[in-house]
Design an enzyme around this catalytic site. Structure first.
Site, PDB file in Angstrom:
ATOM      1  N   SER A  86      43.775  29.338 -37.373  1.00 15.75           N
ATOM      2  CA  SER A  86      44.874  28.681 -36.665  1.00 15.75           C
ATOM      3  C   SER A  86      44.547  27.218 -36.407  1.00 15.75           C
ATOM      4  O   SER A  86      44.301  26.460 -37.335  1.00 15.75           O
ATOM      5  CB  SER A  86      45.196  29.438 -35.369  1.00 15.75           C
ATOM      6  OG  SER A  86      46.389  28.958 -34.783  1.00 15.75           O
ATOM      7  N   HIS A 195      52.047  31.998 -35.705  1.00 17.66           N
ATOM      8  CA  HIS A 195      51.860  32.619 -37.018  1.00 17.66           C
ATOM      9  C   HIS A 195      52.959  33.608 -37.398  1.00 17.66           C
ATOM     10  O   HIS A 195      52.699  34.695 -37.893  1.00 17.66           O
ATOM     11  CB  HIS A 195      50.465  33.261 -37.099  1.00 17.66           C
ATOM     12  CG  HIS A 195      49.394  32.281 -36.731  1.00 17.66           C
ATOM     13  ND1 HIS A 195      49.210  31.119 -37.445  1.00 17.66           N
ATOM     14  CD2 HIS A 195      48.526  32.243 -35.699  1.00 17.66           C
ATOM     15  CE1 HIS A 195      48.244  30.414 -36.870  1.00 17.66           C
ATOM     16  NE2 HIS A 195      47.826  31.071 -35.813  1.00 17.66           N
TER      17      HIS A 195
END
Length: 311
Positions: A86, A195
């Site tokens: 991430s 996400h």
């Protein structure tokens, strides 16, 4: 004897993390550079109060990761390969030479602000441990609807799957996962649904801003955790960075790809242990290090590993 540096994502932050950085000249230089770009003292970003902001969290993780990585590089214990989970992809790109830290700071500040503005409350993520991906997929399919959006967001390990969505959806996912035999279902310290398609608009806005910066081909191997493969073209890496907030994280496959490309040691930077624990399922346990356990010992083990000795 290739060394992979792994950079963690949101949730690994802790109060005082910038104050606890090593007393190394490159750390001081990194903090000063961050202060010049941001217009604030970065040491004001790691308080308990400040870390309630997604913006502060992401900036702290970027700054700390780059500072520790630069320290190891200066001590002749740098990486051959990088990957980040991430927000961790951003320091990975800086360390690989794709982005200047100044550009990364500006874009990460925008990234955090876009995410925070879009979802100030009522959303988040849960980690489901003990169920296979197919089982979690089935639970998400059962829950997902307009009033209860739910998405598989991270595949961190074969039986550690993260789901993103709103509070109502995550409550249903938690109940169903527990009923299906999950060993643990934990709400993560993530106030936004990362996400997944809920952040498509924000990723597009970030991509437009990122397209205006100057990027360079990586000096070492950059492995995308959204694609679980190495990327070598600057513009593809920049696109990957911008869009990773809206794409699932394929962390387990990313580690396997790094191993297949020749990584024989994995080091979590700046440290904390979460990625190191995940890497032990892929790498030889003695070849997985946590930089948070002490840089002197980590440096010595990386150097010994490169000489062909035991990890």
């Amino acid at each position: 004897m290739s060394v992979l540096f792994m950079f963690p994502g949101q949730g690994s932050q802790r109060a005082g993390m910038l104050h606890a950085l090593p007393g190394d000249p490159v750390v001081a230089q990194t903090l000063a550079e961050a202060g010049d770009v941001l217009g604030v003292d970065p040491l004001a970003l790691d308080t308990v109060e400040a870390l309630r902001s997604t913006v502060a969290v992401q900036l702290c993780l970027l700054i700390a990761s780059v500072a520790v990585a630069r320290t190891l590089v200066r001590q002749d214990a740098g990486p051959d390969m990088v990957a980040g989970l991430s927000i961790g992809a951003w320091p990975a790109a800086v360390v690989a030479g794709v982005l200047a830290l100044s550009d990364a700071l500006r874009l990460v500040r925008l990234r955090g602000q876009l995410m925070e503005d879009a979802y100030p409350s009522g959303y988040g993520m849960v980690a489901v441990i003990g169920l296979a991906e197919t089982q979690v997929d089935a639970i998400v399919a059962q829950v997902h609807a307009a009033p209860t959006p739910a998405y598989v967001a991270n595949i961190n390990a074969e039986r550690q799957i993260v789901v993103a969505g709103n509070d109502a959806a995550l409550a249903q996912v938690t109940a169903l996962a527990q009923a299906s035999g999950a060993s643990t279902v934990t709400r993560l310290c993530m106030p936004v649904p990362s996400h997944c398609p809920l952040l498509d608009a924000q990723a597009e806005a970030l991509a437009e801003a990122a397209a205006k910066i100057t990027a360079r081909a990586p000096r070492l191997t950059y492995v995308s955790s959204s694609r679980a493969r190495a990327l070598f073209r600057a513009h593809l890496i920049v696109e990957d960075l911008a869009w990773n907030m809206a794409r699932p994280v394929l962390w387990h496959d990313t580690l396997r790809h790094a191993l297949e490309r020749g990584a024989s040691m994995a080091v979590e930077v700046p440290g904390g242990g979460a990625l190191a624990r995940l890497a032990q399922a892929v790498f030889v346990a003695d070849a997985v290090l946590d930089a948070g356990s002490g840089l002197d010992a980590v440096r010595a083990r990386i150097q010994r590993h490169r000489r062909g000795g035991n990890p």
